[in-house]
Motif scaffolding. Structure first.
Motif, PDB file in Angstrom:
ATOM      1  N   ILE A 106       0.975  -1.284  -0.126  1.00 41.46           N
ATOM      2  CA  ILE A 106      -0.390   0.051   0.001  1.00 41.46           C
ATOM      3  C   ILE A 106       0.752   1.258  -0.091  1.00 41.46           C
ATOM      4  N   VAL A 107       0.246   2.295  -0.585  1.00 46.51           N
ATOM      5  CA  VAL A 107       1.505   3.157  -0.325  1.00 46.51           C
ATOM      6  C   VAL A 107       0.015   4.439  -0.311  1.00 46.51           C
ATOM      7  N   HIS A 108       0.124   5.256   0.776  1.00 47.31           N
ATOM      8  CA  HIS A 108      -0.560   5.894   0.941  1.00 47.31           C
ATOM      9  C   HIS A 108      -0.481   7.709   1.499  1.00 47.31           C
ATOM     10  N   ALA A 109      -0.753   8.171   0.231  1.00 49.69           N
ATOM     11  CA  ALA A 109      -0.597   9.528   0.093  1.00 49.69           C
ATOM     12  C   ALA A 109      -1.067  10.928   0.963  1.00 49.69           C
ATOM     13  N   ARG A 110      -1.042  11.425   1.262  1.00 49.25           N
ATOM     14  CA  ARG A 110      -1.665  12.812   2.287  1.00 49.25           C
ATOM     15  C   ARG A 110      -1.415  13.757   2.275  1.00 49.25           C
ATOM     16  N   SER A 111      -0.832  13.948   1.012  1.00 46.03           N
ATOM     17  CA  SER A 111      -0.747  15.872   0.392  1.00 46.03           C
ATOM     18  C   SER A 111       0.058  16.168  -0.843  1.00 46.03           C
ATOM     19  N   ARG A 112      -0.640  16.924  -1.096  1.00 48.49           N
ATOM     20  CA  ARG A 112      -0.488  17.382  -2.371  1.00 48.49           C
ATOM     21  C   ARG A 112       0.224  16.912  -2.950  1.00 48.49           C
ATOM     22  N   MET A 113       1.748  17.499  -3.114  1.00 51.85           N
ATOM     23  CA  MET A 113       3.240  17.668  -3.426  1.00 51.85           C
ATOM     24  C   MET A 113       3.777  15.715  -3.680  1.00 51.85           C
ATOM     25  N   PRO A 114       3.971  15.687  -2.680  1.00 49.36           N
ATOM     26  CA  PRO A 114       4.106  14.085  -2.449  1.00 49.36           C
ATOM     27  C   PRO A 114       3.518  13.118  -2.850  1.00 49.36           C
ATOM     28  N   ALA A 115       1.709  12.976  -3.178  1.00 47.29           N
ATOM     29  CA  ALA A 115       0.556  12.874  -3.535  1.00 47.29           C
ATOM     30  C   ALA A 115       1.293  12.775  -5.554  1.00 47.29           C
ATOM     31  N   TRP A 116       1.023  13.849  -6.299  1.00 51.82           N
ATOM     32  CA  TRP A 116       1.735  13.661  -7.531  1.00 51.82           C
ATOM     33  C   TRP A 116       2.633  13.156  -7.415  1.00 51.82           C
ATOM     34  N   VAL A 117       3.460  12.971  -6.914  1.00 50.27           N
ATOM     35  CA  VAL A 117       5.306  12.445  -7.575  1.00 50.27           C
ATOM     36  C   VAL A 117       5.076  11.114  -7.413  1.00 50.27           C
ATOM     37  N   ALA A 118       4.120  10.720  -5.654  1.00 48.90           N
ATOM     38  CA  ALA A 118       4.136   9.249  -6.375  1.00 48.90           C
ATOM     39  C   ALA A 118       2.765   8.717  -7.304  1.00 48.90           C
ATOM     40  N   TRP A 119       2.346   9.237  -7.809  1.00 46.81           N
ATOM     41  CA  TRP A 119       1.207   8.377  -8.596  1.00 46.81           C
ATOM     42  C   TRP A 119       2.082   8.580  -9.614  1.00 46.81           C
ATOM     43  N   LEU A 120       3.475   9.271 -10.251  1.00 44.46           N
ATOM     44  CA  LEU A 120       3.520   9.800 -11.481  1.00 44.46           C
ATOM     45  C   LEU A 120       4.198   8.380 -11.071  1.00 44.46           C
ATOM     46  N   ALA A 121       5.138   8.055  -9.991  1.00 45.16           N
ATOM     47  CA  ALA A 121       5.843   6.972  -9.937  1.00 45.16           C
ATOM     48  C   ALA A 121       5.014   5.445  -9.987  1.00 45.16           C
ATOM     49  N   TRP A 122       4.094   5.702  -9.288  1.00 49.59           N
ATOM     50  CA  TRP A 122       2.820   4.517  -9.108  1.00 49.59           C
ATOM     51  C   TRP A 122       2.170   4.453 -11.269  1.00 49.59           C
ATOM     52  N   ARG A 123       2.592   5.072 -11.495  1.00 51.51           N
ATOM     53  CA  ARG A 123       1.582   4.618 -12.803  1.00 51.51           C
ATOM     54  C   ARG A 123       2.081   4.065 -13.855  1.00 51.51           C
ATOM     55  N   GLY A 124       3.387   4.665 -13.847  1.00 50.46           N
ATOM     56  CA  GLY A 124       4.535   3.926 -14.257  1.00 50.46           C
ATOM     57  C   GLY A 124       4.911   2.222 -13.909  1.00 50.46           C
ATOM     58  N   MET A 125       4.584   1.954 -13.792  1.00 59.82           N
ATOM     59  CA  MET A 125       5.245   0.442 -12.932  1.00 59.82           C
ATOM     60  C   MET A 125       3.818  -0.452 -13.456  1.00 59.82           C
ATOM     61  N   PRO A 126       3.971  -1.563 -13.960  1.00 59.16           N
ATOM     62  CA  PRO A 126       2.791  -2.368 -14.082  1.00 59.16           C
ATOM     63  C   PRO A 126       1.486  -2.417 -12.738  1.00 59.16           C
ATOM     64  N   ALA A 127       0.070  -2.892 -13.684  1.00 61.70           N
ATOM     65  CA  ALA A 127      -0.782  -2.820 -12.379  1.00 61.70           C
ATOM     66  C   ALA A 127      -0.705  -4.181 -12.098  1.00 61.70           C
ATOM     67  N   GLN A 128      -0.045  -4.953 -12.731  1.00 63.72           N
ATOM     68  CA  GLN A 128       0.182  -6.424 -12.138  1.00 63.72           C
ATOM     69  C   GLN A 128       0.961  -6.208 -10.566  1.00 63.72           C
ATOM     70  N   THR A 129       1.954  -5.725 -11.050  1.00 65.84           N
ATOM     71  CA  THR A 129       2.525  -5.302  -9.468  1.00 65.84           C
ATOM     72  C   THR A 129       3.156  -4.343  -8.564  1.00 65.84           C
ATOM     73  N   ARG A 130       2.261  -3.632  -8.973  1.00 66.76           N
ATOM     74  CA  ARG A 130       2.131  -2.096  -8.640  1.00 66.76           C
ATOM     75  C   ARG A 130       2.040  -1.704  -7.510  1.00 66.76           C
ATOM     76  N   PRO A 131       2.117  -1.071  -6.275  1.00 69.68           N
ATOM     77  CA  PRO A 131       1.297  -1.223  -4.880  1.00 69.68           C
ATOM     78  C   PRO A 131      -0.522  -0.611  -4.650  1.00 69.68           C
ATOM     79  N   ARG A 132      -0.836  -1.264  -3.914  1.00 73.65           N
ATOM     80  CA  ARG A 132      -2.689   0.086  -4.050  1.00 73.65           C
ATOM     81  C   ARG A 132      -2.425   1.736  -3.631  1.00 73.65           C
ATOM     82  N   PHE A 133      -2.596   2.583  -4.520  1.00 73.24           N
ATOM     83  CA  PHE A 133      -2.425   3.607  -4.396  1.00 73.24           C
ATOM     84  C   PHE A 133      -3.430   4.770  -3.807  1.00 73.24           C
ATOM     85  N   VAL A 134      -3.568   4.235  -2.230  1.00 76.62           N
ATOM     86  CA  VAL A 134      -4.769   5.209  -1.565  1.00 76.62           C
ATOM     87  C   VAL A 134      -4.391   6.880  -0.946  1.00 76.62           C
ATOM     88  N   THR A 135      -4.880   8.370  -0.660  1.00 76.29           N
ATOM     89  CA  THR A 135      -4.714   9.409  -0.654  1.00 76.29           C
ATOM     90  C   THR A 135      -6.105   9.842   0.417  1.00 76.29           C
TER      91      THR A 135
END
Length: 383
Positions: A86-115
């Motif tokens: 699980i990757v849990h973002a709680r603030s806007r700028m960290p959430a943007w960086v985390a989302w950009l990192a997360w969306r480029g990973m294969p859907a089968q292996t990437r963590p769940r993304f929670v905000t």
């Protein structure tokens, strides 16, 4: 189900509601046998976080600069190496960086993304990232309604209602016990530090010295009560905003100009809020903008101390549940003065017991959301 490995991201670990919530969830994860990791640029709460069993990764993702976005590649490598569930973002700028990192990973292996949407930010594409989680936590019904109104599924198709979960913030009754009384040693020290208090009735306004917190209204209310002959003293409890020193100077000068310097005390930042609530005859919350939750309203109410507050946002939800008599319309200093006067005269109803806004409930609901998100991902990957 195997233990989860959960990463929470936020700008820093100094102080504040987001930071406190991060530590509370980290503590619950460790207690339940999961692995807890927090990423921030650091701060004074890191020591406590680590002492309670979590790991800290020092990285500054909070600076609002185009260069911060460029850290997404390094963050993606971290995600791949650590294999978070699980990757849990709680603030806007960290959430943007985390989302950009997360969306480029294969859907089968990437963590769940929670905000978690902790606050009602200005509506913009930048703020919308807080609604980009596969699961979105709203800290109150007010925040859920804010999301529904400003980020409707017609424009944001991924934000269907089933992705949004309301998990109210909560407090530990052991930390803010009903009818708590401070020790005689504490009372002696406090009265020696602030001799203006004496045996007067105490009104308290907690909150950092920022214009949104309603200090001018507090001064007006206290001035009215003093003019009516009530023997009261007001405590303004909170540190100054280093970015806006002019505001603190402004309210101090007004206190002096109105001859209230022996009636209004500036305590600065305090770590003994439980004791201060306990000696308060009434706590006030006078924010000019609606708060997403309202912890400084809940804490004294949980202790049985009456609160008079502008009833909007999450504060209105808490008052409706625990002390409806304390609700007044935003900006209505006359109504607030009448409510305080009634409380000081002993005419207020008893504060109801807090059965809804509990820390254990918040922790349990969040961990259940993590587990549910992960199990759902496992089943979809198997198919």
């Amino acid at each position: 189900m195997k233990p989860l490995k959960v990463l929470q991201l936020l700008p820093a670990l100094d102080s504040g509601g987001v930071e406190r919530g991060t530590l509370e969830i980290a503590r619950a994860l460790v207690s339940a046998g999961h692995e807890s990791v927090v990423l921030s640029k650091g701060g004074r709460l890191v020591e406590q976080l680590q002492r309670e069993g979590s790991r800290h990764i020092a990285r500054d993702l909070g600076r609002k600069s185009p260069t911060t976005f460029l850290q997404y590649r390094a963050l993606r490598r971290l995600f791949e190496q650590e294999r978070f569930d699980i990757v849990h973002a709680r603030s806007r700028m960290p959430a943007w960086v985390a989302w950009l990192a997360w969306r480029g990973m294969p859907a089968q292996t990437r963590p769940r993304f929670v905000t978690t949407v902790h606050g009602m930010h200005s509506v913009s594409r930048y703020s919308a990232i807080m609604c980009a989680g596969e699961r979105v936590i709203a800290v109150s019904d007010t925040v859920r309604d804010y999301i529904r109104t400003n980020y409707p599924p017609s424009r944001w198709p991924h934000l269907a209602d089933e992705r949004i979960t309301v998990i109210p913030r909560g407090i530990d009754p052991a930390e803010f016990p009903r009818d708590y009384r401070p020790s005689e040693e504490w009372l002696e020290r406090f009265r020696a530090e602030f001799p203006q208090i004496g045996q007067r009735k105490v009104l308290t306004l907690p909150g950092r010295l920022t214009r949104l917190k309603g200090h001018h209204d507090f001064i007006t209310i206290l001035g009215k009560l003093v003019a009516e002959g009530l023997d009261v003293v007001g405590l303004i409890v909170g540190g100054e905003d280093p970015k806006r020193p002019g505001y603190a100077k402004e309210i101090r000068e007004r206190v002096q100009a109105e001859g209230l310097d022996q009636r209004i005390v500036f305590t600065g930042h305090r770590s003994d809020m439980r004791e201060i609530y306990a000696v308060s005859d009434c706590v006030l919350s006078l924010s000019s903008t609606p708060e997403s939750f309202g912890r400084t309203v809940l804490e004294p109410l949980a202790m049985g101390r009456p609160v008079v507050a502008y009833a909007h946002g999450g504060v209105a939800e808490i008052l409706r549940e625990l002390f409806p008599q304390g609700a007044v319309a935003k900006g209505d200093v006359e109504a607030a003065s009448r409510s305080v006067r009634s409380i000081l005269a002993g005419k207020a109803e008893a504060v109801r017991a807090n059965h809804r806004f509990l820390l254990a409930e918040m922790q349990s609901a969040t961990l259940s959301l993590y587990s549910g998100s992960f199990k759902k991902h496992q089943s979809s990957t198997i198919r």
